[in-house]
Design a protein around this motif. Structure first.
Motif, PDB file in Angstrom:
ATOM      1  N   HIS A 269      -8.460 -14.375 -11.992  1.00 19.05           N
ATOM      2  CA  HIS A 269      -7.742 -13.792 -12.920  1.00 19.05           C
ATOM      3  C   HIS A 269      -8.503 -13.010 -14.134  1.00 19.05           C
ATOM      4  O   HIS A 269      -7.869 -12.164 -14.783  1.00 19.05           O
ATOM      5  N   VAL A 272     -10.140  -9.313 -12.736  1.00 21.33           N
ATOM      6  CA  VAL A 272      -9.629  -8.028 -11.998  1.00 21.33           C
ATOM      7  C   VAL A 272      -8.570  -7.534 -13.003  1.00 21.33           C
ATOM      8  O   VAL A 272      -8.189  -7.970 -13.999  1.00 21.33           O
ATOM      9  N   SER A 273      -8.338  -6.023 -12.748  1.00 23.06           N
ATOM     10  CA  SER A 273      -7.474  -5.431 -13.772  1.00 23.06           C
ATOM     11  C   SER A 273      -6.114  -4.983 -13.483  1.00 23.06           C
ATOM     12  O   SER A 273      -5.248  -4.767 -14.319  1.00 23.06           O
ATOM     13  N   ASP A 274      -5.613  -5.217 -12.298  1.00 30.47           N
ATOM     14  CA  ASP A 274      -4.239  -5.206 -11.867  1.00 30.47           C
ATOM     15  C   ASP A 274      -3.301  -6.181 -12.354  1.00 30.47           C
ATOM     16  O   ASP A 274      -3.582  -7.464 -11.949  1.00 30.47           O
ATOM     17  N   PRO A 275      -2.466  -6.040 -13.274  1.00 30.54           N
ATOM     18  CA  PRO A 275      -1.627  -7.078 -13.864  1.00 30.54           C
ATOM     19  C   PRO A 275      -1.082  -8.012 -12.758  1.00 30.54           C
ATOM     20  O   PRO A 275      -0.710  -8.882 -13.034  1.00 30.54           O
ATOM     21  N   VAL A 276      -0.520  -7.223 -11.705  1.00 28.65           N
ATOM     22  CA  VAL A 276       0.001  -7.851 -10.875  1.00 28.65           C
ATOM     23  C   VAL A 276      -0.795  -9.281  -9.991  1.00 28.65           C
ATOM     24  O   VAL A 276      -0.450 -10.139  -9.731  1.00 28.65           O
ATOM     25  N   GLU A 277      -2.129  -8.713  -9.651  1.00 29.87           N
ATOM     26  CA  GLU A 277      -2.870  -9.580  -9.147  1.00 29.87           C
ATOM     27  C   GLU A 277      -3.198 -10.690 -10.216  1.00 29.87           C
ATOM     28  O   GLU A 277      -3.342 -11.656  -9.902  1.00 29.87           O
ATOM     29  N   GLN A 278      -3.468 -10.207 -11.440  1.00 26.49           N
ATOM     30  CA  GLN A 278      -3.890 -11.393 -12.566  1.00 26.49           C
ATOM     31  C   GLN A 278      -2.787 -12.373 -12.426  1.00 26.49           C
ATOM     32  O   GLN A 278      -3.018 -13.611 -12.541  1.00 26.49           O
ATOM     33  N   TYR A 374      -1.598  -9.053   1.231  1.00 22.33           N
ATOM     34  CA  TYR A 374      -2.720  -9.072   0.211  1.00 22.33           C
ATOM     35  C   TYR A 374      -4.237  -8.903   0.875  1.00 22.33           C
ATOM     36  O   TYR A 374      -4.872  -8.069   0.136  1.00 22.33           O
ATOM     37  N   GLU A 377      -4.101  -5.120   1.358  1.00 23.87           N
ATOM     38  CA  GLU A 377      -4.568  -4.546   0.316  1.00 23.87           C
ATOM     39  C   GLU A 377      -5.955  -4.453  -0.392  1.00 23.87           C
ATOM     40  O   GLU A 377      -6.370  -3.500  -0.848  1.00 23.87           O
ATOM     41  N   LYS A 378      -6.761  -5.720   0.004  1.00 21.78           N
ATOM     42  CA  LYS A 378      -8.163  -5.842  -0.555  1.00 21.78           C
ATOM     43  C   LYS A 378      -9.173  -5.019   0.409  1.00 21.78           C
ATOM     44  O   LYS A 378     -10.129  -4.948   0.100  1.00 21.78           O
ATOM     45  N   GLU A 381     -12.100  -3.012  -0.455  1.00 17.04           N
ATOM     46  CA  GLU A 381     -12.544  -3.335  -1.877  1.00 17.04           C
ATOM     47  C   GLU A 381     -13.490  -4.625  -1.825  1.00 17.04           C
ATOM     48  O   GLU A 381     -14.344  -4.517  -2.528  1.00 17.04           O
TER      49      GLU A 381
END
Length: 797
Positions: A269, A272-278, A374, A377-378, A381
């Motif tokens: 949390h 990571v920079s993605d608000p959805v992932e946070q 998910y 998506e990763k 990365e």
């Protein structure tokens, strides 16, 4: 040329001590360093010690080593291996790291303390020494900011999973400056020497397994709350029914520690920079409340489950998250769960569960679809390929199928279509992969398996030294087979006899294949390996067949079965070419006897080896007693008393003792000095094949047929039976136990012949057979056999 002959572990907490223990397991001596205590304990004060005394200054590491002997499951292959760990402290002994080849930092999971420690380490660091951090998610690059270029080139992450002896996964995480040659070396070293499954992870929050695993646990909790499911219902769905461990979701969290889980989730949390992932990694209020209350799982005595004692009975209660009170567990049943239970293997179980039409099938789908997306998506990365992600989840979380393997199992194209119909967005690369006409992530063509990597189709990497029997059978390498076993051509003039009966139990079909295989191999091959890649090597003979014959009073059938077993083992023992057995995990009863009849034994490190027939009211009768007597006879000089050595083996068999590891099997006397332990089970068949070729090249000579065996005779038998009677009088064994071990003593000692008589193998085998058949006629033995078949554990009657 890099090598690791000695190591230093800094941090003697549970994880640090366990890593040191595993290094000791594989013969690497290590320093275990920790802080210097700032106050004395009551015991130290009583002994008159001061803060300057070495025993006080090394106390934390010394206590950690002592705790290894009490920990469960055992971190050490053998207790005496703890002697390979030297305790010390960071003030007096840090300079000693100049003498080691690998320094592993295992201190508190916080960036600043790790950076400070690495700065101190560099003061004593010898150029070229490998330094790594056992972090579960902190940035490797941030840790070594400010360190020299040379230090950074020799630094990387090595994330062991807990407990290190048993958990296969090791995530190796290079930093941006890590020498690529070091990464290759560590991957090879960890695979071959430490027995690990290595995955190269990228320096991202929580790396691979914890990133996906933590997401999956949080998604599960979210779907549970949406659907109003109980803890028991979720665990019923997310355990074996979904191809995952019995600990499922909430028992896993209790085992890991709920506070640890919160910390791991927060790490993603926060980084990571993605608000959805946070948002996805925000820990639910209910779990935060549990941490505030100190309900941390097993280590605090309660978490999602709680054990309570009610008189002499222990009950397990489950937490009602709506009321935050514990209550009796409710049994969970449904058609989809029953279908999954009946299915065989992780793939079939998942297919059966998700094919259901009830709410539990829907819950499984709602969890699975989000974890699959998910994971996709990763991709790129956190890892380089689907293979790395799948391996990380299988080895790190004990899933039967990794995310991409699971996606293939349920049908990539139809499941992707269903996800889109339900409003989910597939990652662009998955859509493109399907649009190109691919029906699965893993596709077999031209004798190889391909997968998507960076938008291209690339071959799945098979680690060097891994032999996969299933793949060989698929390409037509089966020489001969029946329902219980197959003879497979491994190439280079070596064949492999693979058991594949239910539980790999030995019945007439396997015995027939043993004889036929030896005949074929003697004509057409240089030698043979006996191995398989089932869950266990062999759990013994087919007990059901023996019980049915005993209940019907068919003594001739039982007598014939024992004779068949003896004939097969004799054929194996006197094979004209070398036979190398490669047992793993449960190797019991008849499985042990197969190994004892082989020319060499190369057990995996996790081999639990023992003649356990007493537990079902019998004695070993596949040559186990004969082989025990022979080995004892050959282990002592001609004028040495046999009885003390025989008594040790009598106790081992009479108490159905099982080794705790491959090394322990060596120490117990089951294996010879020519046998050796293979730490990585994936490399075991290749090692056994190489051993066959080595023995053949050096001119293998089979044992002399029916060489005479010196036995303890009537006098030795009397000593063994006297010891058994003492145990009976003290209440350690029952009347029936006494009957069994008296017969065991009769066989091991060679019956009523004079002491030091020389007898034939066939004579000892006859004693085995007669004792075995007579015990089959005992009602209490039949009770024991029936109980074992029904309950999976021994009955003491």
């Amino acid at each position: 040329m890099r090598h690791i002959r000695k190591a230093a572990v800094i941090g003697s907490g549970v994880m640090g001590a366990a890593i040191a223990a595993h290094l000791a397991n594989v013969g690497i001596p290590c320093l275990l360093l920790d802080l210097v205590p700032t106050s004395l304990t009551a015991e130290e004060e009583r002994r008159g010690l001061t803060l300057d005394h070495p025993a006080v200054r090394n106390r934390l590491a010394t206590q950690a080593i002592a705790r290894l002997h009490k920990a469960s499951p055992a971190p050490l292959y053998r207790p005496e291996f703890a002697q390979r760990i030297q305790p010390g402290n960071l003030e007096d002994d840090l300079a000693k790291i100049a003498e080691v080849d690998w320094v592993i930092e295992v201190i508190v999971e916080s960036l600043e303390p790790k950076r400070q420690l690495l700065e101190r380490i560099e003061q004593y660091w010898r150029p070229g020494t490998i330094v790594s951090s056992n972090t579960s998610g902190i940035s490797i690059n941030e840790m070594v900011a400010g360190r020299s270029d040379a230090f950074r080139r020799n630094f990387l992450g090595t994330h062991f999973f807990n407990p290190p002896r048993y958990m296969k996964l090791l995530e190796v995480i290079p930093g941006s400056d890590t020498d690529p040659e070091l990464v290759d070396f560590m991957a090879d070293f960890a695979t071959r020497r430490l027995g690990k499954g290595v995955v190269i992870a990228k320096d991202t929050p929580n790396f691979i397994a914890n990133r996906i695993g933590t997401y999956g646990l949080l998604v599960t909790f979210e779907e549970m709350q949406k659907g109003g499911f109980s803890i028991e219902e979720v665990d019923a769905v997310t355990g074996p029914a979904l191809g995952r461990p019995r600990s499922a979701t909430f028992r896993t969290l209790d085992l890991v520690g709920i506070d640890t889980f919160v910390h791991v989730a927060y790490n993603v949390h926060a980084h990571v920079s993605d608000p959805v992932e946070q948002q996805a990694f925000i820990v639910p209020d209910a779990i935060r409340s549990m941490v505030e209350r100190g309900w941390l799982g097993e280590k605090s005595g309660q978490g999602f489950y709680k054990k309570v004692k009610d008189g002499g009975t222990t009950r397990i209660l489950s937490l009602d998250l709506a009321t935050m009170e514990y209550r009796e567990q409710v049994k969970v049943k449904s058609a989809s769960l029953e279908a999954a239970k009946a299915a065989k293997g992780g793939k079939a179980k998942v297919q059966a569960l998700l094919a259901g039409k009830d709410k539990y099938a829907q819950l499984a789908w709602d969890i699975v679809k989000r974890v699959l997306i998910y994971s996709a998506e990763k991709m790129g990365e956190i890892a380089n390929s689907p293979q790395d992600v799948d391996a990380a989840m299988r080895w790190g979380f004990n899933w039967d199928l990794g995310p991409f393997e699971l996606w293939d199992a349920i049908g990539l194209v139809p499941s992707a279509k269903r996800m889109q119909e339900e409003g989910l967005t597939l990652p662009a690369w998955v859509e493109a992969w399907i649009a190109e006409g691919h029906k699965a992530f893993y596709e077999e063509r031209e004798g190889a398996v391909y997968m998507p990597v960076g938008g291209m189709s690339a071959p799945v990497q098979v680690p060097a030294g891994v032999i996969d029997l299933a793949s060989l059978k698929q390409v037509g390498r089966v020489v001969k087979q029946n329902a219980g076993a197959s003879l497979v051509d491994l190439g280079d003039g070596v064949a492999c006899l693979e058991f594949h009966s239910q539980n790999n139990a030995i019945g007439p079909d396997i015995l027939a294949m043993i004889e036929q295989s030896v005949s074929i191999v003697e004509r057409e091959f240089q030698g043979m390996v006996i191995a398989n890649q089932g869950r266990n090597f062999c759990v013994g003979a087919n007990l059901m067949l023996m019980l049915m014959a005993a209940q019907e009073g068919d003594w001739d059938e039982i007598d014939l079965s024992v004779r068949m077993f003896h004939k097969a083992m004799t054929t194996l023992r006197y094979s004209a070419v070398p036979v190398v057995a490669a047992p793993h995990r449960m190797t019991l009863g008849g499985g042990v006897e197969v190994c004892l009849a082989s020319s060499r034994v190369l057990p995996s490190a996790e081999t639990y080896f023992g003649l356990v027939e007493v537990g079902v009211g019998l004695i070993p009768a596949g040559g186990g007693c004969k082989e025990t007597a022979r080995r004892v006879s050959e282990s002592v000089s001609a004028d040495e008393d046999l009885v003390p050595h025989l008594a040790r083996m009598f106790q081992t068999i009479g108490t159905a003792k099982v080794s705790t590891s491959g090394d322990d099997a060596l120490a117990m006397g089951w294996l010879s000095e020519n046998d050796r332990v293979i730490v990585n089970g994936d490399l075991q068949i290749a090692a056994a094949k190489a051993e066959v070729l080595r023995m053949a090249e050096h001119g293998y000579t089979p044992p002399v047929r029916d060489a005479r065996i010196r036995v303890a005779g009537a006098d030795g038998k009397a000593v063994l039976q006297m010891a058994a009677r003492g145990m009976w009088q003290s209440g350690y064994i029952s009347d029936h136990d006494l009957l069994i071990v008296n017969k065991l003593a009769h066989v091991l000692a060679g019956g009523d012949v004079p002491a030091d008589s020389l007898v034939s193998e066939s004579y000892l085998l006859d004693l085995e057979r007669e004792a075995f058949v007579s015990l089959c006629g005992e009602p209490k033995t039949q009770e024991r056999m029936q109980y074992m078949l029904a309950k999976g554990k021994p009955l003491r009657n």
